[in-house]
Design a protein around this motif. Structure first.
Motif, PDB file in Angstrom:
ATOM      1  N   GLU A 147      -6.716  24.152  49.027  1.00  0.00           N
ATOM      2  CA  GLU A 147      -5.630  25.037  48.609  1.00  0.00           C
ATOM      3  C   GLU A 147      -5.170  24.679  47.196  1.00  0.00           C
ATOM      4  OE1 GLU A 147      -1.204  26.532  50.128  1.00  0.00           O
ATOM      5  OE2 GLU A 147      -2.331  25.051  51.285  1.00  0.00           O
ATOM      6  N   LYS A 148      -5.036  23.376  46.916  1.00  0.00           N
ATOM      7  CA  LYS A 148      -4.622  22.942  45.587  1.00  0.00           C
ATOM      8  C   LYS A 148      -5.717  23.186  44.552  1.00  0.00           C
ATOM      9  CE  LYS A 148      -1.135  19.375  46.504  1.00  0.00           C
ATOM     10  NZ  LYS A 148      -0.802  17.938  46.312  1.00  0.00           N
ATOM     11  N   VAL A 149      -6.979  22.971  44.949  1.00  0.00           N
ATOM     12  CA  VAL A 149      -8.089  23.220  44.032  1.00  0.00           C
ATOM     13  C   VAL A 149      -8.079  24.675  43.582  1.00  0.00           C
ATOM     14  CG1 VAL A 149     -10.600  23.352  43.836  1.00  0.00           C
ATOM     15  CG2 VAL A 149      -9.546  21.368  44.936  1.00  0.00           C
ATOM     16  N   THR A 150      -7.933  25.582  44.543  1.00  0.00           N
ATOM     17  CA  THR A 150      -7.918  27.011  44.230  1.00  0.00           C
ATOM     18  C   THR A 150      -6.671  27.389  43.444  1.00  0.00           C
ATOM     19  OG1 THR A 150      -9.164  27.462  46.261  1.00  0.00           O
ATOM     20  CG2 THR A 150      -8.066  29.332  45.210  1.00  0.00           C
ATOM     21  N   ALA A 151      -5.535  26.807  43.796  1.00  0.00           N
ATOM     22  CA  ALA A 151      -4.280  27.129  43.114  1.00  0.00           C
ATOM     23  C   ALA A 151      -4.340  26.796  41.628  1.00  0.00           C
ATOM     24  CB  ALA A 151      -3.128  26.384  43.769  1.00  0.00           C
ATOM     25  N   GLY A 152      -5.144  25.795  41.266  1.00  0.00           N
ATOM     26  CA  GLY A 152      -5.261  25.419  39.862  1.00  0.00           C
ATOM     27  C   GLY A 152      -5.866  26.506  38.996  1.00  0.00           C
ATOM     28  N   HIS A 153      -6.575  27.442  39.620  1.00  0.00           N
ATOM     29  CA  HIS A 153      -7.196  28.544  38.874  1.00  0.00           C
ATOM     30  C   HIS A 153      -6.731  29.891  39.427  1.00  0.00           C
ATOM     31  CE1 HIS A 153      -9.709  25.306  37.477  1.00  0.00           C
ATOM     32  NE2 HIS A 153     -10.233  25.123  38.665  1.00  0.00           N
ATOM     33  N   ALA A 154      -5.564  29.906  40.072  1.00  0.00           N
ATOM     34  CA  ALA A 154      -5.137  31.070  40.853  1.00  0.00           C
ATOM     35  C   ALA A 154      -5.078  32.345  40.022  1.00  0.00           C
ATOM     36  CB  ALA A 154      -3.785  30.791  41.505  1.00  0.00           C
ATOM     37  N   ASN A 155      -4.476  32.276  38.854  1.00  0.00           N
ATOM     38  CA  ASN A 155      -4.326  33.494  38.055  1.00  0.00           C
ATOM     39  C   ASN A 155      -5.675  34.081  37.653  1.00  0.00           C
ATOM     40  OD1 ASN A 155      -1.544  33.322  38.219  1.00  0.00           O
ATOM     41  ND2 ASN A 155      -1.334  32.246  36.255  1.00  0.00           N
ATOM     42  N   GLU A 156      -6.580  33.214  37.204  1.00  0.00           N
ATOM     43  CA  GLU A 156      -7.900  33.689  36.773  1.00  0.00           C
ATOM     44  C   GLU A 156      -8.712  34.217  37.960  1.00  0.00           C
ATOM     45  OE1 GLU A 156      -9.750  31.123  33.423  1.00  0.00           O
ATOM     46  OE2 GLU A 156      -8.334  29.831  34.483  1.00  0.00           O
ATOM     47  N   ILE A 157      -8.604  33.535  39.100  1.00  0.00           N
ATOM     48  CA  ILE A 157      -9.342  33.974  40.281  1.00  0.00           C
ATOM     49  C   ILE A 157      -8.803  35.306  40.784  1.00  0.00           C
ATOM     50  CG2 ILE A 157      -9.756  33.463  42.720  1.00  0.00           C
ATOM     51  CD1 ILE A 157     -10.063  30.515  41.937  1.00  0.00           C
ATOM     52  N   ASN A 158      -7.491  35.421  40.839  1.00  0.00           N
ATOM     53  CA  ASN A 158      -6.890  36.682  41.289  1.00  0.00           C
ATOM     54  C   ASN A 158      -7.288  37.840  40.379  1.00  0.00           C
ATOM     55  OD1 ASN A 158      -5.597  35.516  43.474  1.00  0.00           O
ATOM     56  ND2 ASN A 158      -3.701  35.125  42.348  1.00  0.00           N
ATOM     57  N   GLU A 159      -7.294  37.585  39.092  1.00  0.00           N
ATOM     58  CA  GLU A 159      -7.699  38.622  38.134  1.00  0.00           C
ATOM     59  C   GLU A 159      -9.162  39.002  38.334  1.00  0.00           C
ATOM     60  OE1 GLU A 159      -8.301  39.155  33.297  1.00  0.00           O
ATOM     61  OE2 GLU A 159      -6.977  37.584  34.070  1.00  0.00           O
ATOM     62  N   ALA A 160     -10.012  37.996  38.543  1.00  0.00           N
ATOM     63  CA  ALA A 160     -11.451  38.263  38.723  1.00  0.00           C
ATOM     64  C   ALA A 160     -11.717  39.039  40.002  1.00  0.00           C
ATOM     65  CB  ALA A 160     -12.214  36.940  38.730  1.00  0.00           C
ATOM     66  N   VAL A 161     -11.073  38.628  41.088  1.00  0.00           N
ATOM     67  CA  VAL A 161     -11.271  39.312  42.365  1.00  0.00           C
ATOM     68  C   VAL A 161     -10.745  40.746  42.290  1.00  0.00           C
ATOM     69  CG1 VAL A 161     -10.608  39.356  44.804  1.00  0.00           C
ATOM     70  CG2 VAL A 161     -11.295  37.203  43.734  1.00  0.00           C
ATOM     71  N   GLY A 170     -17.507  25.351  43.803  1.00  0.00           N
ATOM     72  CA  GLY A 170     -17.377  26.002  45.099  1.00  0.00           C
ATOM     73  C   GLY A 170     -16.847  27.419  44.995  1.00  0.00           C
ATOM     74  N   ALA A 171     -17.386  28.292  45.830  1.00  0.00           N
ATOM     75  CA  ALA A 171     -16.903  29.661  45.935  1.00  0.00           C
ATOM     76  C   ALA A 171     -15.751  29.707  46.939  1.00  0.00           C
ATOM     77  CB  ALA A 171     -18.046  30.578  46.365  1.00  0.00           C
ATOM     78  N   LEU A 172     -15.357  30.915  47.324  1.00  0.00           N
ATOM     79  CA  LEU A 172     -14.330  31.073  48.352  1.00  0.00           C
ATOM     80  C   LEU A 172     -14.956  31.494  49.675  1.00  0.00           C
ATOM     81  CD1 LEU A 172     -11.378  32.756  46.420  1.00  0.00           C
ATOM     82  CD2 LEU A 172     -11.865  30.330  46.804  1.00  0.00           C
ATOM     83  N   GLY A 173     -16.205  31.142  49.851  1.00  0.00           N
ATOM     84  CA  GLY A 173     -16.967  31.437  51.056  1.00  0.00           C
ATOM     85  C   GLY A 173     -18.373  30.922  50.829  1.00  0.00           C
ATOM     86  N   ASP A 174     -19.309  31.352  51.653  1.00  0.00           N
ATOM     87  CA  ASP A 174     -20.691  30.920  51.467  1.00  0.00           C
ATOM     88  C   ASP A 174     -21.313  31.593  50.244  1.00  0.00           C
ATOM     89  OD1 ASP A 174     -21.329  29.000  53.426  1.00  0.00           O
ATOM     90  OD2 ASP A 174     -21.428  30.548  54.967  1.00  0.00           O
ATOM     91  N   ALA A 175     -22.099  30.827  49.508  1.00  0.00           N
ATOM     92  CA  ALA A 175     -22.804  31.346  48.333  1.00  0.00           C
ATOM     93  C   ALA A 175     -23.844  30.316  47.921  1.00  0.00           C
ATOM     94  CB  ALA A 175     -21.838  31.624  47.183  1.00  0.00           C
ATOM     95  N   GLY A 176     -24.899  30.775  47.271  1.00  0.00           N
ATOM     96  CA  GLY A 176     -25.943  29.860  46.832  1.00  0.00           C
ATOM     97  C   GLY A 176     -26.751  30.452  45.701  1.00  0.00           C
ATOM     98  N   ALA A 177     -27.709  29.680  45.196  1.00  0.00           N
ATOM     99  CA  ALA A 177     -28.586  30.158  44.127  1.00  0.00           C
ATOM    100  C   ALA A 177     -29.833  29.298  44.065  1.00  0.00           C
ATOM    101  CB  ALA A 177     -27.871  30.140  42.772  1.00  0.00           C
ATOM    102  N   VAL A 178     -30.876  29.874  43.506  1.00  0.00           N
ATOM    103  CA  VAL A 178     -32.094  29.146  43.161  1.00  0.00           C
ATOM    104  C   VAL A 178     -32.203  29.131  41.649  1.00  0.00           C
ATOM    105  CG1 VAL A 178     -34.625  29.122  43.261  1.00  0.00           C
ATOM    106  CG2 VAL A 178     -33.304  29.843  45.263  1.00  0.00           C
TER     107      VAL A 178
END
Length: 367
Positions: free
Chosen positions: A8-22, A192-200
């Motif tokens: 929760e704290k990790v995400t809160a540190g970027h909350a404004n940017e994440i909310n804008e992106a989503v 980390g994403a906000l759910g499952d995600a991956g890449a090659v």
């Protein structure tokens, strides 16, 4: 309670940017295979130092897709052997066996806990076609010696980079060192994403093209399927979140290293075995593992004193019920690690005061 990882704290540190992106994705009306995924794939490939990054559903899928693509391209055949560390998470093994390939577990180095070059060499047979390097806990498993062994035996190198985003080997990022790498962006990862995600990631154009198709039902063109594929796609919302958090990855890793250094210099309890670190550039401390002979007692003591810990991992792959053919095999180094390992709280947002409290509690512990 000092949390092992306060997401929760990790995400809160970027909350404004994440909310804008989503919000940008939601309002766009385009949720799959759009601009956010393209942006992340390009940015992440550039960051890693690979020519291509292909987003997918999760880290297991990323590894599975690499082997499946090589099978489809004729680079591997059913039954081929893939050497893999015995002390890894089960996903590393599943990606191999679920493709009809043969995992060959080998012991790690007892000091670094990373796959042993000597054990790799001893395990090579005429059926061996690849080595999977798992950068366990965030520490680089690659070495010039392993590269020499693989080159001399014409073996492919696959990196399981699920725990080591941003880790370096001689100024090159893990994920660019072998022929291909699988990445997990599970929420608790360094990236980390906000759910499952991956890449090659890979610099092999043919492999990248095949992986992209296989992850999209086997199709390069809609309704035209070249391969028997699956649905494993990175969605636009997760890509948008990752585009935000990628900008902070190096700074977050720097903080993790600061915490790790404090643990290493501060923990003096002789009953605790600390990680052996030669080069902090080659470790991003996704996990800070310590070993204790009475691990369960230590965990109970820390919980009682307000420190949350985790075990990575309580049961090694060769003792899991899903691989009964391995249950009688003996890997003493691996079994010792899995029996004694305890992961201490570490993250970019843990405070110096919390770190000091963890150190104090551990130094007061008696078996």
């Amino acid at each position: 309670m000092i949390k092992f990882l306060d997401l929760e704290k990790v995400t809160a540190g970027h909350a404004n940017e994440i909310n804008e992106a989503v919000s940008r994705v939601v309002n766009s009306g385009w949720y799959l295979l759009g601009e956010e995924v393209k942006k992340f794939e390009n940015s992440y490939a550039s960051y890693i130092g690979a020519d291509y990054a292909i987003g997918c559903g999760n880290g297991l899928d990323a590894l599975w897709l690499i082997f499946r693509a090589w099978l489809e391209l004729g680079e591997l055949q059913q039954g081929d052997e893939i050497i893999v560390p015995a002390n890894t998470y089960i996903a590393s093994i599943l990606a191999i066996s679920e493709n009809g390939l043969t995992p060959v577990p080998v012991e790690p180095d007892p000091i670094t806990y990373q796959i042993s070059p000597e054990k790799i060499e001893q395990a090579i047979t005429p059926r061996t076609k690849a080595v999977m390097l798992v950068h366990l806990y965030g520490q680089c498993a690659y070495s010039n010696r392993i590269e020499e062994i693989c080159r001399s035996h014409n073996l492919k190198i696959v990196e399981d980079n699920a725990q080591s985003h941003g880790c370096l080997f001689e100024r090159r990022h893990t994920g660019s060192l072998g022929h291909a790498a699988g990445h997990s962006f599970y929420p608790g990862k360094n990236l980390g994403a906000l759910g499952d995600a991956g890449a090659v990631t890979t610099s092999d154009e043919a492999l990248a093209s095949a992986i992209r198709a296989i992850a999209n039902y086997g199709s390069h063109k809609k309704y035209v399927c070249r391969y028997r594929g699956r649905n494993s796609r990175l969605d636009e919302i997760q890509a948008a979140v990752l585009n935000v958090k990628l900008r902070y990855l190096d700074a977050d890793n720097t903080r993790r290293k600061e915490v790790a250094k404090n643990y290493i210099t501060g923990i003096t309890n002789p009953a605790i075995t600390l990680p052996s670190i030669d080069n902090y550039d080659s470790h991003v401390f996704h996990i800070f593992p310590v070993l204790a002979k009475n691990r369960d007692n230590l965990q109970q003591y820390l919980t009682h004193n307000g420190v949350q810990t985790l075990i990575h991992y309580p049961i090694p792959p060769h003792l899991q019920e899903c691989y009964p053919q391995w249950n009688r095999m003996s890997f003493p180094v691996t079994e010792k690690i899995h029996r004694e390992e305890l992961s201490l709280p570490i993250s970019p947002i843990i405070s110096n005061e919390e770190v000091a409290e963890v150190i104090d509690k551990i130094n007061r512990w008696h078996q």
